[in-house]
Each structure stands twice: as C-alpha cells, then as structure tokens.
Scaffold this motif. Sequence first.
Motif: not given
Length: 166
Positions: A109-110, A159, A163
């Motif tokens: 997704t990133d 991801r 994060e």
Amino acid sequence: MGKVLKEAREVADGAGYGVVTHDASDRDDGQWDADGWKVCFQTAAGQRDGGRPVLDLGVVRVDSPCPAADGEAVSWPAMPGVAGATFVRAGEMLGAVGVRKVRPESVYTDVALPADPSAWRVCFQDPAPGEEVENPRYATAYLKLAPPDAACPEEPYARLRPEPAP
C-alpha cells in the motif's frame, strides 16, 4: 464442422440439406444468433420437406471450445499459477490460455506501481491457480506485484516500510 453456424447452414442448404440445431454443451441454450455459434458435431436427422435430408448440428458459442462429446460440459482452461513470475512472463502465461486482460497492482500500500512494471514479480493472483476460466477472452486476471528488490509479503495490502512506533 468448425464453421460458424450461419456459414454451415448456407453450405448445407447449397448441398440440398435442411438443418436443425441444438446446443452441443450441457447448457441447452437457444441459438438465436447464427453468427454467434459454431458447429462441433453433425449427424443425420432423417428427412423432411418432401424428402429433403436433414442434418442435426451440435453447436456451441463461437468463443467456447467444443465439448469432448455432444451434450457434455465444455472444458474451459485452468488458470495458470503465475506467482513468482515477472509481470511480463505472467502476461505471456495468461495469454497462452486466452486471458487478454491483466490488471497489475502494487502488493504494498505504500509503494506505487511504476508506469512500466515489467520486471516486478507476481505475489498474488485472482483468479487462483487451477481455477476454471470460463470465456478467458473476457476474463480479467488481477495481479499483486512486488518491486524486483522486495520480497512478497504474507498477505496483500501490506506495507513495505512499516510506520514508526509513536
């Protein structure tokens, strides 16, 4: 045999035969569009119209393979397993079974998919490997791709760079 129904009817009529048709698959669909069907089987069907011989043509839709025998189910191709292949190679493998539409998407997704994902590798696919693909010409294969320098995650929509913890 092998001709589009419209042409087969014209050939049979020119040779002095009447024609009746039936769906050669196990579906029993009606043949309302002679351009949309092809002949897989033919048998003699007696006589009619003052003794004119009749051919019974077993037909399937033009984009369908013929069944192994009249009245049996059509055998569609199986979806090949393309996980691990580059996007280019996956497209070739899918094209070999008739799939024309291939939709790539980044598995992460990133990480954005580049304009040319040729060297990216397939991590996940839909339809699944081995799944029968009815009308592959109209099917769409959805491929989740990873960049060449990244491993495939355990699940799609992961991801690549988690994060940081707050």
